[in-house]
Design an enzyme around this catalytic site. Structure first.
Site, short mmCIF file in Angstrom:
data_model
loop_
_atom_site.label_atom_id
_atom_site.label_comp_id
_atom_site.label_asym_id
_atom_site.label_seq_id
_atom_site.Cartn_x
_atom_site.Cartn_y
_atom_site.Cartn_z
NE ARG A 9 0.74 -1.44 -10.32
CZ ARG A 9 -0.47 -1.08 -9.90
NH1 ARG A 9 -1.47 -0.97 -10.75
NH2 ARG A 9 -0.68 -0.83 -8.62
CD GLN B 187 8.90 1.44 -13.19
OE1 GLN B 187 7.85 2.05 -13.17
NE2 GLN B 187 9.35 0.89 -14.31
CG PHE C 274 3.94 1.38 -14.61
CD1 PHE C 274 4.37 2.66 -14.96
CD2 PHE C 274 2.83 1.27 -13.79
CE1 PHE C 274 3.71 3.79 -14.50
CE2 PHE C 274 2.16 2.40 -13.31
CZ PHE C 274 2.59 3.66 -13.67
CB SER C 275 7.67 -2.80 -12.35
OG SER C 275 8.26 -1.79 -11.59
CD1 TRP D 155 10.78 7.97 -9.41
CD2 TRP D 155 10.79 8.89 -7.38
NE1 TRP D 155 9.97 7.20 -8.61
CE2 TRP D 155 9.96 7.75 -7.35
CE3 TRP D 155 10.96 9.64 -6.20
CZ2 TRP D 155 9.29 7.33 -6.21
CZ3 TRP D 155 10.28 9.22 -5.06
CH2 TRP D 155 9.46 8.08 -5.06
CG MET D 156 15.59 3.96 -8.31
SD MET D 156 17.17 3.57 -7.48
CE MET D 156 18.26 3.32 -8.84
CG ASN D 157 9.27 3.70 -8.61
OD1 ASN D 157 9.33 4.67 -9.34
ND2 ASN D 157 8.42 2.72 -8.83
CG ASP D 158 8.83 -0.74 -8.41
OD1 ASP D 158 8.78 0.01 -7.44
OD2 ASP D 158 7.82 -1.15 -9.01
C1 FRU Z 1 5.44 -0.42 -7.34
C2 FRU Z 1 4.83 0.21 -8.57
C3 FRU Z 1 4.55 -0.85 -9.61
C4 FRU Z 1 4.53 -0.05 -10.88
C5 FRU Z 1 5.60 0.97 -10.61
C6 FRU Z 1 5.34 2.31 -11.22
O1 FRU Z 1 6.26 0.40 -6.61
O2 FRU Z 1 3.66 0.92 -8.20
O3 FRU Z 1 3.38 -1.58 -9.39
O4 FRU Z 1 4.83 -0.83 -11.98
O5 FRU Z 1 5.71 1.11 -9.22
O6 FRU Z 1 6.45 3.13 -11.14
#
Ligand code: FRU
Length: 494
Positions: A166, A55, A98-99, A36-39
């Protein structure tokens, strides 16, 4: 010495990646190796190369305890996979890294990020604390500093709590380091706080730079703050927003505020607030200044609200293609970075071409291309393009000049769980002439209208055998059409 968690995550990734069919990856978008990937995180220049962290939860295709994955690139098109940079392996980030963001300082690559701590209180209830942390490295290996955490919620004004605190974005101005961080004010809606430091270790709360006042969603996430031409731009990603006309949609949005900032008073006077991208899949963008002075933005090309991963891929998540930002008045203009042009092949052009009814054009098909349609004039009710089309699937982009609306529709793109599959944006000109540029890359379409004045990013996971592109005109029009295929060789695993 790397921690057991980091060593295990790297080893897992190396093994798991063998199961991934590399031919099913996007051609020119940064996509997660496995899991999985996010930000996007730490988008920055270090040692003359551009680094992009993200992330990352390598172990499943769903969100989980966050690591920082890592790519680097010299041209924003080819992404070299680097070893995982951070794992949640310390007391101050045991529930997730986190980010955050990055900069180059005195030959080191400095990372700042949010450490998440989960504890149980006396009654056994879970209590979450978010703190800001620092690490540095040589572009490959990173070490967390022993002064962590560098900022805790104790520094925040009265009434502001530490469970939502955050996503630090760091920059340096003259001899001082600055950070903006997202938090929640007493009314529970989002705000952005500003900190200052001389040495990266001791940070001082300066002021609340901007706040939602319950006008623009609840918690604000992932702030970015930078100068663009003669204005300052604050970007943030609000959660739980209420739809307003076609400007904002329900759920997670991304907004920008342009205005004036004075370093002496640290006052930010907002003049203008707008959406950045009107598509279904755009969140948590981050910008950096390239070596040649361009302001470049990248975002997670997915959304928390509708996760449409098809499940059969061993990876879930990709970034947008990097975009160069420019300000025209109060309008943020976005253009794909010019480096994409190096990868053009099989180009075809049609000049003053008359389109009417349903047509396919010689040489225009495929799933990785940059196509531009400039409608010069016409009498038509609707212009529609069907992408990734075959007998079963199709993805539609349509423009209705009379209404000044442009719609992306992935209803028939092939996912039965995709319940929110249409999005419409406003094109203020309402003119028969319009320029539509689409960056198509296997599972995504980023649409730039009139030179990047309105943009829409969308993903769709249609099987790759659907290769056709159709043009449908309800009426008749004259257009210039240019298409380039984009071919990039596979990125090399480390
Ligand atoms: C945004 C978020 C950030 C957090 C991160 C966690 O997409 O919720 O606020 O740092 O993703 O993965």
């Amino acid at each position: 010495m790397n921690s057991k968690k980091l060593i295990e995550a790297r080893a897992y990734e190396q093994e798991k990646i063998k199961e991934v069919d590399e031919t099913l990856r996007p051609e020119f978008h940064a996509a997660v190796p496995v899991g999985w990937m996010n930000d996007p995180n730490g988008f920055s220049v270090f040692n003359k190369e551009c680094h992009l962290f993200y992330q990352y939860h390598p172990y499943t295709t769903e969100w989980g305890p966050m690591h920082w994955g890592h790519f680097k690139t010299t041209d924003f098109v080819k992404w070299e996979r680097m070893p995982i940079a951070l794992a949640p392996d310390e007391i101050f980030d045991s529930a997730g890294c986190f980010s955050g963001s990055a900069l180059e300082y005195k030959g080191e690559h400095i990372l700042v990020y949010t450490g998440v701590i989960e504890e149980k209180d006396e009654t056994g209830k879970k209590r979450v604390q978010q703190v800001q942390c620092i690490a540095s490295g040589d572009g490959k290996e990173y070490k967390k500093w022993n002064c962590n955490p560098i900022i805790t919620a104790n520094s925040l004004p009265e009434g502001v709590y530490g469970q939502d605190f955050r996503d630090p974005k760091i920059w340096k101005h003259e001899d001082i380091f600055y950070l903006v961080v997202a938090s929640r004010s007493e009314d529970e809606s989002g705000q952005i706080v500003l900190y200052k430091s001389k040495d990266l270790r001791e940070w001082k709360f300066i002021k609340i730079l901007a706040r939602s006042n319950n006008q623009y969603g609840k918690m604000w996430e992932c702030p970015d703050f930078f100068v663009l031409q003669d204005k300052y731009i604050l970007i943030t990603s609000p959660q739980e927003m209420m739809a307003r006309g076609m400007e904002f949609h329900n759920g997670n949005n991304v907004i920008y505020m342009s205005g004036v900032f004075d370093y002496k008073t640290c006052e930010f006077t907002q003049e203008y607030i707008r959406s950045i991208d009107y598509g279904l899949d755009f969140y948590a963008p981050q910008t950096m200044e390239s070596q040649d002075g361009r302001r470049i933005m990248i975002a997670w090309m997915q959304s928390w609200d509708v996760n449409i991963n098809p499940g059969h891929l061993k990876w879930n998540g990709m970034m947008t293609f990097p975009r160069e930002l420019e300000l025209q008045g109060t309008e943020l203009i976005q253009k794909p970075v010019k480096e994409i042009e190096k990868y053009y092949s099989d180009s075809v052009e049609f000049h003053n071409h008359v389109l009417s009814g349903t047509t396919q054009l010689e040489g225009i098909s495929g799933r990785a291309l940059d196509i531009q349609i400039e409608i010069i004039e016409g009498q038509y009710q609707k212009f529609e393009m069907q992408l990734a089309h075959n007998d079963i699937y199709t993805t539609k982009c349509s423009y209705i000049p009379k209404d000044g609306t442009f719609t992306f529709d992935r209803t028939y793109s092939g996912l039965n769980r995709d319940v929110s599959c249409i999005r419409t944006m406003r094109i203020p000109e309402r003119s028969e002439s319009i320029t539509i540029r689409i960056l198509l890359d296997k599972y995504s379409a980023e649409i730039f209208i009139n030179g990047g004045r309105q943009v829409m990013s969308n993903v769709f996971y249609t099987p790759l055998e659907a290769q056709d592109i159709l043009f449908d005109v309800n009426g008749e029009l004259v257009a210039n059409i240019v298409k380039h295929k984009i071919s990039v060789s596979e990125c090399v695993p480390v």
